[in-house]
Write a protein that holds these residues in place. Structure first.
Motif, PDB file in Angstrom:
ATOM      1  N   ASP A  44       0.860  -1.181   0.000  1.00 12.36           N
ATOM      2  CA  ASP A  44       0.000   0.000   0.000  1.00 12.36           C
ATOM      3  C   ASP A  44       0.901   1.236   0.000  1.00 12.36           C
ATOM      4  N   ARG A  93       0.923   5.534  -0.115  1.00 16.72           N
ATOM      5  CA  ARG A  93       0.150   6.767   0.049  1.00 16.72           C
ATOM      6  C   ARG A  93       1.014   7.941  -0.390  1.00 16.72           C
ATOM      7  N   GLU A 133      -3.163  10.618  -3.428  1.00 17.79           N
ATOM      8  CA  GLU A 133      -3.563   9.360  -4.064  1.00 17.79           C
ATOM      9  C   GLU A 133      -3.080   8.197  -3.219  1.00 17.79           C
ATOM     10  N   GLU A 134      -3.842   7.112  -3.245  1.00 16.31           N
ATOM     11  CA  GLU A 134      -3.454   5.877  -2.566  1.00 16.31           C
ATOM     12  C   GLU A 134      -3.474   4.758  -3.596  1.00 16.31           C
ATOM     13  N   THR A 135      -2.436   3.940  -3.581  1.00 19.18           N
ATOM     14  CA  THR A 135      -2.300   2.865  -4.560  1.00 19.18           C
ATOM     15  C   THR A 135      -1.993   1.563  -3.842  1.00 19.18           C
ATOM     16  N   ARG A 136      -2.625   0.487  -4.286  1.00 20.34           N
ATOM     17  CA  ARG A 136      -2.312  -0.848  -3.770  1.00 20.34           C
ATOM     18  C   ARG A 136      -1.802  -1.706  -4.903  1.00 20.34           C
ATOM     19  N   VAL A 137      -0.759  -2.465  -4.605  1.00 19.33           N
ATOM     20  CA  VAL A 137      -0.131  -3.321  -5.608  1.00 19.33           C
ATOM     21  C   VAL A 137      -0.134  -4.751  -5.092  1.00 19.33           C
ATOM     22  N   ILE A 150       5.997   1.127  -9.139  1.00 20.64           N
ATOM     23  CA  ILE A 150       4.709   1.648  -8.678  1.00 20.64           C
ATOM     24  C   ILE A 150       4.583   3.064  -9.207  1.00 20.64           C
ATOM     25  N   TYR A 151       3.521   3.311  -9.950  1.00 18.11           N
ATOM     26  CA  TYR A 151       3.286   4.642 -10.498  1.00 18.11           C
ATOM     27  C   TYR A 151       2.405   5.437  -9.540  1.00 18.11           C
ATOM     28  N   GLY A 152       2.767   6.681  -9.323  1.00 14.83           N
ATOM     29  CA  GLY A 152       2.011   7.558  -8.443  1.00 14.83           C
ATOM     30  C   GLY A 152       1.074   8.452  -9.240  1.00 14.83           C
ATOM     31  N   CYS A 187       5.276   3.810   1.577  1.00 11.65           N
ATOM     32  CA  CYS A 187       4.770   2.495   1.189  1.00 11.65           C
ATOM     33  C   CYS A 187       4.976   1.518   2.341  1.00 11.65           C
TER      34      CYS A 187
END
Length: 52
Positions: A3, A5, A14-18, A33-35, A47
């Motif tokens: 995760d 942030r 933005e928040e991204t989960r991979v 990981i693209y922001g 992360c």
């Protein structure tokens, strides 16, 4: 699962989960990981591993 942030002055941009495929013990893995879009300003990217 990882995760990330992306924040600006403490406010969430933005928040991204991979989700990664399974990786064996002792094996190095890498990913990109693209922001947020380049038009959004980010001053911190934090992360963390959510689940093994």
């Amino acid at each position: 699962m990882i995760d990330c942030r992306f924040t600006n002055a403490g406010k969430l941009v933005e928040e991204t989960r991979v989700l990664l495929p399974g990786i064996g013990a002792g094996v190095r893995g890498g990913l990109t990981i693209y922001g947020p879009k380049p038009t959004l300003y980010v001053d911190r990217a934090a992360c963390r591993v959510v689940s093994p």
